[in-house]
Design an enzyme around this catalytic site. Sequence first.
Site, PDB file in Angstrom:
ATOM      1  N   ARG A  40      57.105  27.139  10.123  1.00 17.46           N
ATOM      2  CA  ARG A  40      58.282  27.912   9.713  1.00 17.46           C
ATOM      3  C   ARG A  40      58.810  27.466   8.343  1.00 17.46           C
ATOM      4  O   ARG A  40      59.327  28.287   7.585  1.00 17.46           O
ATOM      5  CB  ARG A  40      59.385  27.774  10.767  1.00 17.46           C
ATOM      6  CG  ARG A  40      59.105  28.662  11.979  1.00 17.46           C
ATOM      7  CD  ARG A  40      60.156  28.489  13.028  1.00 17.46           C
ATOM      8  NE  ARG A  40      60.116  29.595  13.984  1.00 17.46           N
ATOM      9  CZ  ARG A  40      60.847  29.637  15.082  1.00 17.46           C
ATOM     10  NH1 ARG A  40      61.667  28.645  15.382  1.00 17.46           N
ATOM     11  NH2 ARG A  40      60.772  30.672  15.891  1.00 17.46           N
ATOM     12  N   LYS A 202      53.837  34.535  31.977  1.00 16.94           N
ATOM     13  CA  LYS A 202      54.713  35.385  32.785  1.00 16.94           C
ATOM     14  C   LYS A 202      54.734  36.842  32.363  1.00 16.94           C
ATOM     15  O   LYS A 202      54.893  37.159  31.193  1.00 16.94           O
ATOM     16  CB  LYS A 202      56.136  34.831  32.726  1.00 16.94           C
ATOM     17  CG  LYS A 202      56.252  33.491  33.414  1.00 16.94           C
ATOM     18  CD  LYS A 202      57.659  32.998  33.340  1.00 16.94           C
ATOM     19  CE  LYS A 202      57.810  31.727  34.174  1.00 16.94           C
ATOM     20  NZ  LYS A 202      59.152  31.177  34.036  1.00 16.94           N
ATOM     21  N   GLY A 355      54.924  31.508  19.409  1.00 14.69           N
ATOM     22  CA  GLY A 355      54.718  30.117  18.989  1.00 14.69           C
ATOM     23  C   GLY A 355      53.417  29.526  19.510  1.00 14.69           C
ATOM     24  O   GLY A 355      52.677  28.880  18.753  1.00 14.69           O
ATOM     25  N   GLY A 380      60.879  35.094  20.495  1.00 16.03           N
ATOM     26  CA  GLY A 380      61.688  36.167  21.083  1.00 16.03           C
ATOM     27  C   GLY A 380      61.870  37.350  20.150  1.00 16.03           C
ATOM     28  O   GLY A 380      61.775  38.508  20.575  1.00 16.03           O
TER      29      GLY A 380
END
Length: 400
Positions: A40, A202, A355, A380
């Site tokens: 980042r 998930k 990530g 997100g």
Amino acid sequence: MLRKITSIDFQSNNNTSQCVLIRVDYNVPVENEMVTDDYRILKSLPTIKYCLDEGAKIVLMSHRGRPGGKKDASLSLMPAGEKLAQLLEMPIKFSHDCISEDAIDVSRNLKSGEIHLLENLRFYDEEANNDPLFASKLAQHGSIYLNDAFGTAHRDHASNSGVTKYFTTKGMGLLVEKEMEFLSDGILKAKSPITLIIGGAKIDTKINVINHFFDIADNILVGGAMANTFLAASKYDMGKSLVQKEEIETAKKLMLKASKSKTRIILPIDFNGELNTFGSGKLQYATKDNIKKSMICEDIGEETISLFSNIIKLSKTVYWNGTVGVAENESFANGTNKIIDAILESEIESVVGGGDTVAAIRNYKKGLIEDFSHASTGGGSCLELLSGKKLPAIEMLRKR
Ligand code: 3PG
Ligand code: MG
């Protein structure tokens, strides 16, 4: 209007350089006071260098971790500042507080070409609460505002939302501009055949992405533990593999929806894994219809790799979020690595995010990540755009 950095004048009317306040996302992992993944920070450099070339004064602000409104030395931005200074090969001023009079004074006294990094914004509750007074204090650090914190753009916080109303000159940094180009507008303009590769553990975190890609993508390749739930929904015995029992109905619905759209959902046909427990070291291979009761599936097998690779090679655009196996474990990174190879050998448009996925690519071979058309810095926020949603912090930049 969403303003690009190239439309901004960094000199004031009387030819003095302006001070630009830039929200970056330096929420980076740190061990022993050293940044262990600088992706980042690296990706914030083009905007910083652009502003330096324009002769601006620069103030950088970010959060790190979730200190919950308390000062926490282990979540200081100092290591990020040290990394930045090292990458830019120049000294950086650092303030131990983001809104103190002293910190604001440092910003006011900056000279053209100097950089000032503020301490973690989330040491104040006011940041996450989008407090107007806090936002107005942050605004005192500069006369131009840029948002280059793509990873945080799904949050509605003081430093990326509330603060914007104090600036008439505001816009996106180069990183946010590129992220938006590939993850927002780009999806609707992408060349077919389009393949979405979706992995990770998930289903619930990725349902919206899958839903958004129905009738956009030609193929959805499912990997990672998420695939176990899809296979369990199709009545396969997944042994001791991770299955989200509460999401089996969701998986069924998604497969039904796929059958009525132009999009095909393609599941793994074989697996590598272990017997008994994670880390047992008792390696096991199985096709989907002969998984032992004691097997844990942890990676896609060779037949699935060929199946997925062939589909990738016939695609013109690939979107990828989520590793197809437990890539952080060397024994189960093979599937993910072969997917990387398939994408890069095909020279197709390739957009990757999340990530874990970006980390897996960076761990596989140095520099490889730059061969993707775009590798997102967002987790997100990337998922939100891939779900067809808007990002609150970016929407704020459009307002006058
Ligand atoms: C991230 O790493 O996902 C972003 O920096 C946002 O952090 P948050 O999830 O703590 O808001
Ligand atoms: Mg997060």
